[in-house]
Design a protein around this motif. Structure first.
Motif, short mmCIF file in Angstrom:
data_model
loop_
_atom_site.label_atom_id
_atom_site.label_comp_id
_atom_site.label_asym_id
_atom_site.label_seq_id
_atom_site.Cartn_x
_atom_site.Cartn_y
_atom_site.Cartn_z
N THR A 105 9.84 -3.05 17.64
CA THR A 105 9.32 -2.95 16.28
C THR A 105 8.49 -4.18 15.95
OG1 THR A 105 11.23 -1.66 15.57
CG2 THR A 105 9.98 -2.75 13.84
N PHE A 106 7.37 -3.93 15.28
CA PHE A 106 6.54 -5.00 14.72
C PHE A 106 6.66 -4.91 13.21
CE2 PHE A 106 1.95 -6.52 13.83
CZ PHE A 106 2.34 -7.83 13.69
N ALA A 107 7.30 -5.90 12.61
CA ALA A 107 7.53 -5.93 11.16
C ALA A 107 7.05 -7.26 10.61
CB ALA A 107 9.02 -5.75 10.86
N MET A 108 6.20 -7.19 9.60
CA MET A 108 5.67 -8.41 8.98
C MET A 108 5.34 -8.16 7.52
SD MET A 108 5.22 -10.93 11.35
CE MET A 108 3.91 -11.98 10.77
N ASN A 109 5.31 -9.23 6.75
CA ASN A 109 4.73 -9.18 5.42
C ASN A 109 3.22 -9.04 5.61
OD1 ASN A 109 7.03 -9.70 3.67
ND2 ASN A 109 7.06 -11.73 4.55
N THR A 110 2.60 -8.26 4.75
CA THR A 110 1.15 -8.10 4.82
C THR A 110 0.59 -8.01 3.40
OG1 THR A 110 -0.66 -6.77 5.75
CG2 THR A 110 1.31 -5.58 5.09
N SER A 111 -0.64 -8.41 3.27
CA SER A 111 -1.34 -8.24 1.99
C SER A 111 -1.82 -6.80 1.91
CB SER A 111 -2.53 -9.20 1.90
OG SER A 111 -3.50 -8.88 2.89
N LEU A 112 -2.22 -6.38 0.72
CA LEU A 112 -2.72 -5.02 0.55
C LEU A 112 -3.95 -4.76 1.42
CD1 LEU A 112 -2.23 -2.41 -1.01
CD2 LEU A 112 -3.72 -3.27 -2.81
N ASP A 113 -4.74 -5.82 1.67
CA ASP A 113 -5.92 -5.64 2.53
C ASP A 113 -5.64 -5.95 4.00
OD1 ASP A 113 -5.72 -8.34 1.80
OD2 ASP A 113 -7.88 -8.61 1.51
N VAL A 119 5.49 -4.67 5.15
CA VAL A 119 6.05 -5.07 3.87
C VAL A 119 4.84 -5.57 3.06
CG1 VAL A 119 7.68 -6.57 2.70
CG2 VAL A 119 8.25 -5.63 4.96
N THR A 120 4.28 -4.66 2.27
CA THR A 120 2.99 -4.90 1.63
C THR A 120 3.16 -5.53 0.25
OG1 THR A 120 2.13 -2.99 2.82
CG2 THR A 120 0.82 -3.81 0.97
N HIS A 121 2.55 -6.70 0.11
CA HIS A 121 2.56 -7.43 -1.16
C HIS A 121 1.29 -7.09 -1.94
CE1 HIS A 121 5.95 -10.25 -0.18
NE2 HIS A 121 5.69 -9.73 1.01
N PRO A 122 1.40 -6.97 -3.26
CA PRO A 122 0.24 -6.58 -4.06
C PRO A 122 -0.72 -7.75 -4.29
CG PRO A 122 2.12 -6.89 -5.49
CD PRO A 122 2.61 -7.09 -4.09
N VAL A 123 -1.39 -8.13 -3.23
CA VAL A 123 -2.37 -9.21 -3.30
C VAL A 123 -3.48 -8.90 -2.30
CG1 VAL A 123 -1.11 -10.61 -1.58
CG2 VAL A 123 -2.68 -11.74 -3.17
N LEU A 124 -4.70 -9.24 -2.68
CA LEU A 124 -5.85 -9.13 -1.79
C LEU A 124 -6.24 -10.53 -1.34
CD1 LEU A 124 -7.91 -6.57 -3.89
CD2 LEU A 124 -6.53 -6.08 -1.85
N THR A 153 10.06 4.72 3.09
CA THR A 153 9.38 3.87 2.10
C THR A 153 10.47 3.28 1.22
OG1 THR A 153 9.08 5.65 0.49
CG2 THR A 153 7.28 5.26 2.04
N ARG A 154 10.21 2.09 0.74
CA ARG A 154 11.15 1.42 -0.16
C ARG A 154 10.38 0.45 -1.03
NH1 ARG A 154 16.45 -2.14 1.63
NH2 ARG A 154 16.91 -2.94 -0.46
N THR A 155 10.74 0.41 -2.30
CA THR A 155 10.08 -0.50 -3.23
C THR A 155 11.00 -1.69 -3.51
OG1 THR A 155 8.95 1.36 -4.25
CG2 THR A 155 9.01 -0.68 -5.50
N PHE A 156 10.42 -2.87 -3.50
CA PHE A 156 11.13 -4.11 -3.82
C PHE A 156 10.56 -4.68 -5.12
CE2 PHE A 156 11.84 -3.71 0.72
CZ PHE A 156 13.17 -4.09 0.85
N PRO A 157 11.25 -5.65 -5.71
CA PRO A 157 10.71 -6.29 -6.93
C PRO A 157 9.31 -6.86 -6.69
CG PRO A 157 13.00 -6.91 -6.62
CD PRO A 157 12.58 -6.16 -5.37
N ASP A 158 8.61 -7.05 -7.76
CA ASP A 158 7.26 -7.64 -7.77
C ASP A 158 6.21 -6.72 -7.15
OD1 ASP A 158 8.39 -10.00 -8.90
OD2 ASP A 158 8.89 -10.72 -6.88
N GLY A 159 6.50 -5.41 -7.08
CA GLY A 159 5.52 -4.46 -6.56
C GLY A 159 5.37 -4.46 -5.06
N VAL A 160 6.32 -5.02 -4.33
CA VAL A 160 6.27 -5.04 -2.87
C VAL A 160 6.75 -3.69 -2.35
CG1 VAL A 160 7.19 -6.14 -0.78
CG2 VAL A 160 6.58 -7.54 -2.78
N LEU A 161 6.01 -3.13 -1.40
CA LEU A 161 6.31 -1.81 -0.86
C LEU A 161 6.53 -1.91 0.65
CD1 LEU A 161 6.48 1.30 -1.26
CD2 LEU A 161 4.01 1.33 -0.79
N LEU A 162 7.66 -1.42 1.11
CA LEU A 162 7.95 -1.33 2.54
C LEU A 162 7.60 0.06 3.01
CD1 LEU A 162 10.94 -2.57 4.54
CD2 LEU A 162 10.41 -0.13 4.61
N THR A 163 6.83 0.15 4.08
CA THR A 163 6.56 1.43 4.74
C THR A 163 6.91 1.26 6.22
OG1 THR A 163 4.23 0.82 4.96
CG2 THR A 163 4.81 2.31 3.17
#
Length: 187
Positions: A5-13, A144-149, A171-181
C-alpha cells in the motif's frame, strides 16, 4: 502474496509536499493522527525511501521523550520504533530502530518481498513509490486529501507508461475537511 500500500497525505491538487519540502499544510487532527498511528501498528513491514527515512528518523525515535509529548505522540513513537522497516538507498546511510538498509535494486527486492508472503507492507517516499508504481507492484492507494491547493511541489503520482485501473473501496471524512479515499488496483 503480500499486499503493498502507498498511503500519504496529499493536497487537493496532488502534492505530498509543497515546494521546499514544506509539510506545514498537512498537520493532522487528533482523529487523523490516531488513524495514522493505527496504520503503523497494523503494518508488518514499512519500506522507506532515503529521504522519507531521514525525515521520519529525525523525529520519531525520541518524540516520546520530548517535553509536552502527548499520549498519542508517545503511542505513535513506540509503534514506529517497533514496526519492522527496510530503508532503500543507493548509498550507505545509518539505520536503526528495527530497520535494515537495502542497497540492491528496489523493484527487485520489493517484488521478492511481495512474493514471499506475510503481512501487509506500506511504501513510504515519493521516489521509491514511483518506482513501485511503474513496476505495477502497488496493490492499494490511500490518499488522505487535505483541502489546500499547493500549486507545485512533490507529486503523489508519477508519470506512468500504462493506465492503472482502480476500484474505490473506502471513503472517510476527518475534521477540517480532510477526505480519505482508498483504492485497490484492478489486475
Amino acid at each position: 502474496m503480500r499486499k503493498l500500500t502507498f498511503a500519504m497525505n496529499t493536497s487537493l491538487d496532488g502534492y505530498i509536499a509543497a515546494p521546499g519540502e514544506d509539510l506545514g499544510w498537512s498537520v493532522p487532527s487528533d482523529e487523523l493522527f490516531e488513524w495514522w498511528s493505527d496504520r503503523v501498528a497494523a503494518t508488518s513491514l514499512a519500506l522507506y525511501g532515503r529521504k522519507m527515512w531521514e525525515t521520519m528518523s529525525a523525529d520519531w525515535p525520541t518524540a516520546d521523550e520530548q517535553p509536552g509529548a502527548t499520549p498519542a505522540i508517545i503511542e505513535f513513537a513506540g509503534r514506529w520504533r517497533d514496526m519492522p522497516k527496510m530503508v532503500f538507498s543507493s548509498r550507505a546511510i545509518p539505520v536503526d530502530w528495527n530497520a535494515r538498509l537495502v542497497t540492491s535494486d528496489a523493484v527487485t527486492e520489493i517484488a521478492r518481498l511481495k512474493a514471499e508472503g506475510g503481512g501487509p507492507m506500506d511504501i513510504l517516499g515519493a521516489a521509491l513509490a514511483a518506482a513501485a508504481m511503474r513496476a505495477g507492484l502497488i496493490d492499494e492507494y490511500i490518499l488522505v486529501t487535505h483541502p489546500v491547493l499547493l500549486g507545485g511541489g512533490k507529486p503523489f503520482f508519477t508519470s506512468l507508461d500504462d493506465w492503472v485501473h482502480l476500484n474505490l473501496v473506502e471513503t472517510r471524512t476527518f475534521p477540517d475537511g480532510v477526505l480519505l479515499t482508498r483504492y485497490e488496483t484492478i489486475r
